[in-house]
Structure formats: C-alpha cells, structure tokens
Motif scaffolding. Structure first.
Motif, PDB file in Angstrom:
ATOM      1  N   GLN A  89      -4.963   4.123  -2.608  1.00  0.00           N
ATOM      2  CA  GLN A  89      -3.898   3.818  -2.295  1.00  0.00           C
ATOM      3  C   GLN A  89      -3.497   2.352  -1.929  1.00  0.00           C
ATOM      4  O   GLN A  89      -2.241   2.040  -2.227  1.00  0.00           O
ATOM      5  CB  GLN A  89      -3.521   4.785  -0.793  1.00  0.00           C
ATOM      6  CG  GLN A  89      -3.929   6.123  -0.828  1.00  0.00           C
ATOM      7  CD  GLN A  89      -3.866   6.790   0.356  1.00  0.00           C
ATOM      8  OE1 GLN A  89      -3.607   6.445   1.666  1.00  0.00           O
ATOM      9  NE2 GLN A  89      -3.625   8.058   0.294  1.00  0.00           N
TER      10      GLN A  89
ATOM     11  N   ILE B  22      -7.963   8.283  -1.682  1.00  0.00           N
ATOM     12  CA  ILE B  22      -7.510   7.256  -0.640  1.00  0.00           C
ATOM     13  C   ILE B  22      -7.834   5.862  -0.772  1.00  0.00           C
ATOM     14  O   ILE B  22      -6.931   5.192  -0.628  1.00  0.00           O
ATOM     15  CB  ILE B  22      -8.220   7.900   0.670  1.00  0.00           C
ATOM     16  CG1 ILE B  22      -7.561   9.140   1.205  1.00  0.00           C
ATOM     17  CG2 ILE B  22      -7.840   6.850   1.840  1.00  0.00           C
ATOM     18  CD1 ILE B  22      -8.788   9.823   2.107  1.00  0.00           C
TER      19      ILE B  22
ATOM     20  N   SER C 108      -3.622  11.028   4.703  1.00  0.00           N
ATOM     21  CA  SER C 108      -5.103  10.520   4.542  1.00  0.00           C
ATOM     22  C   SER C 108      -5.852  10.717   5.884  1.00  0.00           C
ATOM     23  O   SER C 108      -6.794  11.159   6.023  1.00  0.00           O
ATOM     24  CB  SER C 108      -5.326   8.999   4.180  1.00  0.00           C
ATOM     25  OG  SER C 108      -4.479   8.246   5.008  1.00  0.00           O
TER      26      SER C 108
ATOM     27  N   GLN D  57       1.128  10.614   7.048  1.00  0.00           N
ATOM     28  CA  GLN D  57      -0.032   9.884   6.452  1.00  0.00           C
ATOM     29  C   GLN D  57      -0.980  10.702   6.061  1.00  0.00           C
ATOM     30  O   GLN D  57      -1.918  10.971   6.817  1.00  0.00           O
ATOM     31  CB  GLN D  57      -0.478   8.759   7.211  1.00  0.00           C
ATOM     32  CG  GLN D  57      -1.482   7.874   6.169  1.00  0.00           C
ATOM     33  CD  GLN D  57      -1.929   6.353   7.132  1.00  0.00           C
ATOM     34  OE1 GLN D  57      -1.381   6.159   8.295  1.00  0.00           O
ATOM     35  NE2 GLN D  57      -2.793   5.741   6.673  1.00  0.00           N
TER      36      GLN D  57
ATOM     37  N   ALA E 175       0.760  -1.231  -0.013  1.00  0.00           N
ATOM     38  CA  ALA E 175      -0.017  -0.166  -0.052  1.00  0.00           C
ATOM     39  C   ALA E 175       0.919   1.247   0.149  1.00  0.00           C
ATOM     40  O   ALA E 175       1.807   1.341   0.668  1.00  0.00           O
ATOM     41  CB  ALA E 175      -0.945   0.147   1.359  1.00  0.00           C
TER      42      ALA E 175
ATOM     43  N   ARG F 171       0.614   4.775   1.245  1.00  0.00           N
ATOM     44  CA  ARG F 171      -0.216   5.701   1.964  1.00  0.00           C
ATOM     45  C   ARG F 171       0.419   6.747   2.598  1.00  0.00           C
ATOM     46  O   ARG F 171      -0.006   7.516   3.325  1.00  0.00           O
ATOM     47  CB  ARG F 171      -0.506   4.904   3.014  1.00  0.00           C
ATOM     48  CG  ARG F 171      -1.779   3.723   2.477  1.00  0.00           C
ATOM     49  CD  ARG F 171      -2.270   2.800   3.649  1.00  0.00           C
ATOM     50  NE  ARG F 171      -2.970   1.703   3.268  1.00  0.00           N
ATOM     51  CZ  ARG F 171      -3.360   0.766   3.929  1.00  0.00           C
ATOM     52  NH1 ARG F 171      -3.427   0.687   5.463  1.00  0.00           N
ATOM     53  NH2 ARG F 171      -3.985  -0.290   3.406  1.00  0.00           N
ATOM     54  N   TRP F 172       1.909   6.710   2.644  1.00  0.00           N
ATOM     55  CA  TRP F 172       2.710   7.501   3.298  1.00  0.00           C
ATOM     56  C   TRP F 172       3.653   8.293   2.445  1.00  0.00           C
ATOM     57  O   TRP F 172       3.821   8.303   1.231  1.00  0.00           O
ATOM     58  CB  TRP F 172       3.963   6.862   4.222  1.00  0.00           C
ATOM     59  CG  TRP F 172       2.862   5.738   5.261  1.00  0.00           C
ATOM     60  CD1 TRP F 172       2.618   6.140   6.419  1.00  0.00           C
ATOM     61  CD2 TRP F 172       2.464   4.626   4.993  1.00  0.00           C
ATOM     62  NE1 TRP F 172       2.123   5.199   7.003  1.00  0.00           N
ATOM     63  CE2 TRP F 172       1.989   4.151   5.963  1.00  0.00           C
ATOM     64  CE3 TRP F 172       2.719   3.804   3.732  1.00  0.00           C
ATOM     65  CZ2 TRP F 172       1.199   2.943   6.310  1.00  0.00           C
ATOM     66  CZ3 TRP F 172       2.020   2.266   4.133  1.00  0.00           C
ATOM     67  CH2 TRP F 172       1.310   2.026   5.395  1.00  0.00           C
TER      68      TRP F 172
ATOM     69  N   THR G 299      -9.682   4.213   6.319  1.00  0.00           N
ATOM     70  CA  THR G 299      -9.568   5.509   6.276  1.00  0.00           C
ATOM     71  C   THR G 299     -10.513   6.115   5.354  1.00  0.00           C
ATOM     72  O   THR G 299     -11.188   7.107   5.535  1.00  0.00           O
ATOM     73  CB  THR G 299      -7.970   6.111   6.144  1.00  0.00           C
ATOM     74  OG1 THR G 299      -7.202   5.392   6.916  1.00  0.00           O
ATOM     75  CG2 THR G 299      -8.157   7.527   6.110  1.00  0.00           C
TER      76      THR G 299
ATOM     77  N   ASP H 222      -6.661   2.192   0.995  1.00  0.00           N
ATOM     78  CA  ASP H 222      -6.622   2.175   2.461  1.00  0.00           C
ATOM     79  C   ASP H 222      -8.340   2.269   2.499  1.00  0.00           C
ATOM     80  O   ASP H 222      -8.734   3.460   2.703  1.00  0.00           O
ATOM     81  CB  ASP H 222      -6.103   3.486   3.168  1.00  0.00           C
ATOM     82  CG  ASP H 222      -6.130   3.544   4.515  1.00  0.00           C
ATOM     83  OD1 ASP H 222      -6.694   2.567   5.083  1.00  0.00           O
ATOM     84  OD2 ASP H 222      -5.364   4.220   5.123  1.00  0.00           O
TER      85      ASP H 222
END
Length: 378
Positions: A156, A153, A112, A110, A98, A100-101, A161, A158
C-alpha cells in the motif's frame, strides 16, 4: 420476573471483571494524558471520548458471540478482507503517497484494519479444523493464508499495520505447534541482517544506494534510527524530540500538564503515535513503570483467557490477540524511545484514533466472549 431479570443480566453483564477493570484504568490514563497533550482546549479530547464509547459498544456486541458463531464467521470475514484489500489496489484512495483507503460513497474505510482480527480468526479456524492431523503442509497453507493479506498491506504501503497483521497470524501458527527448529534459521538470518546493517551503515544510508526491497521513506526510517542527528530537523526530528521528552522527565516527572517538550509543541504527533513521550515526561520513570505494569497485567489476563479457552480455535485466537497487544506496546514504546524505527503503530488505549480503538475494542470483545465460555481447570 426473577427469571426474566436473570436472562437480561446474562446478556448485559457479559464482561470479564478483571479485564474490564484493566481496560478502564488504561482508558482513564489515556484520556488524562490526551487532555494534557491537547492543552485542554482541542476538540480531539471530545472525539476520543466518542471513540472510546464506540469501542466499548463494539466490545459489548462481540462479547455476546459464542465460539461457534465466531468460527462460522472466520472464513467469510477473512475472504471479505482480502477482497477489500484487492479493491484498494484497483480503486483505492491515495493520501500522502499511500493507497490504504476505500471510498464506499457513504464512508471511507481502511480494510487493512479488518485483517488484524480476520487473519488470526481464519488461522485459528483452520488449525481447529486440522486438529489431530497436523502436517508440515498445513503450516505451509497457513503461511500462505498469512502472506496474502500481509503482502497486499505492505504494497500500500503500510508497514505498521502489516507488522501487526503478521504478528497476529504468526502467533497463531506458533501456538498451533510450529517447531522452534524451523524458527532458529529465521532468527539467525535476522541477527546476521542486523549485524550487516550496523557494519555497513554508512554505505547503506548513502543517498545513492538503492535498497530495492524497501521504499525510500522506509530506508529513511531505518537510517534515522541508526543516527537521527543526520537529519535533526527532518526525518530525525520525531526521534530526537521524543527522546528528549522521555529523558527530561527523570524519575518522578515534571508533573501533570507541566511537560515543556509537549506543552511547547516540540513533540510531534503527541496525541497519536508519540503520546507515550507526553506521559513519560510528565510522570517520569515511575509513571512509566506503572503503565508497563498495567500492560503486563493486561497481557497476562489475555493469556489466562487462552489457558481456560474451551477449544483449539478459542485458545489460538485468545493467544494471538494477547500477542498483538504485546506487539502494539513493544513497537510503539520502542519507536518513541528511539530503539525501533518510526512506524504507524499506536499505543493501545492511549493514542488517539477511531479505527484503531474500534479494532482494539473488538479484540477485547473476543477475549470477553472466550472468557464467558471458558472451561474450569483444576
């Protein structure tokens, strides 16, 4: 001298007493459960204490803000969040499949998480500006403002979230006056979709069947929810073990730090997403009811703050924050109990996590700020 002390006190003691009391009780329950989950020896307990301290500091800082300042910050924070999410797509850091960062050199963030606060603030500001002249197109624009970060999001990916961001934004749109007639077709589609999934479970969960709109791991989560025994040592392990832990707790529980499933390491992720299984095994059904009552009181306090809010912006924002708390609680306990798919949604003020606690602290601070500037209703 007295006047100086009053001014200092007005800056220091900015908390809603009842809200602070509820958060304190939840934090105590969370830390006690964390102590049991880590066996009293793991450094994660100390780290969680630090996380709570940071969340408390963030709550105090945000509680100082006035509604006017929050409104001025709404669209810049939203725009910053969207830009950061876009940068994640271009140059994000990938972990466990993933992306996400975002690595800023001095720290990794992060983005999100920011949108859990930015989206409801932005939508509340938008509807506040459109107050008194709302049309269908205004709701379409609001839907677009929600869809952009939501889709970024999801990509990603995720899902946990994204669900919370969607819940926050949708709550603002609904409280702003979205007609229930427009929601009925969506609800109908949802019911029909669930019926089709249950009817054609075997076909949909066939390894050769491609769901197209979902990632493979998301497909596994849905299929595991339908029948976790199909992969008891793999995808279904979390659901099976957490269900055993909750069920074995019975009415009165096994006692503090006496849970076998958690203490013998059968419950996975027991300090984060599945901490409720640890609590329910040790405290039983009665302990679970007590926790749910505390959460219910937290939600009612949040809605009470919304009721006495001074303007449309603060009313919508407080209502949205309350609904986000609800979604956190509902989704986490639902997935631990095996009635919802496993997604990365922590249990508020219970689960370990610095970023999640910081976000919750900021959300609580917003409620504190709105409460400070409330109007008196007769």
């Amino acid at each position: 001298m007295t006047e100086i002390l009053k001014r200092v006190a007005s800056r220091v003691f900015v908390f809603d007493v009842w809200l602070l009391l509820l958060l304190g009780l939840l934090a105590c329950v969370g830390m006690a459960t964390m102590q049991s989950a880590v066996g009293g020896t793991h450094g994660r307990f100390a780290e969680q204490l630090r996380n709570f301290a940071i969340a408390l500091a963030a709550m105090w800082v945000v509680a100082q803000a006035t509604p006017q300042l929050l409104m001025r910050l709404a669209w810049p924070i939203y725009l910053l969040g969207v830009v950061l999410l876009t940068l994640v797509e271009v140059a994000g850091t990938t972990r466990q499949g993933a992306t996400r960062w975002l690595d800023l050199g001095v720290t990794v963030i992060q983005p999100s998480e920011l949108m859990k606060i930015a989206v409801p603030m932005m939508l509340a500001w938008y509807f506040h500006r459109r107050e008194g002249s709302l049309r269908v197109r205004d709701f379409l624009v609001a839907g677009l403002l929600l869809a952009v970060p939501f889709l970024l999001i999801v990509k990603q990916p995720d899902l946990g979230t994204a669900l919370l961001v969607f819940a926050a934004g949708f709550a603002v749109i609904y409280f702003a006056g979205l007609s229930f007639k427009l929601l009925a077709p969506i609800a109908l589609v949802g019911v029909v979709s669930v019926g089709l999934v249950l009817t054609y479970e075997h076909t949909l969960c066939d390894p050769e069947f491609d769901w197209v709109v979902l990632h493979e791991y998301q497909k596994h989560r849905v299929c595991t929810l339908l029948d976790p025994t199909t992969d008891p040592l793999g995808k279904g392990f979390h659901t099976i073990q957490s269900s055993i832990a909750i069920g074995s707790g019975g009415v009165f529980g096994k006692g503090y730090m006496n849970g076998t499933q958690s203490q013998l390491d059968f419950v996975p992720e027991r300090t984060t997403d599945f901490i409720f299984a640890v609590y329910a095994e040790e405290m039983g059904m009665l302990g679970g009811i007590v926790l749910l009552v505390l959460y219910f009181m937290l939600l009612m306090r949040g809605l009470g703050v919304a009721w006495s809010a001074p303007n449309t912006f603060t009313r919508l924002l407080a209502g949205a924050i309350s609904m986000v708390f609800f979604v956190y609680i509902f989704v986490n306990i639902g997935m631990v109990a095996g009635v919802l798919p496993v997604v990365g949604v922590p249990l508020p003020f219970m689960s370990y996590g610095g970023t999640a606690l910081l976000t919750l602290g900021v959300a609580a601070g917003l409620l504190m700020s709105i409460h400070r500037h409330r109007i008196r209703r007769v």
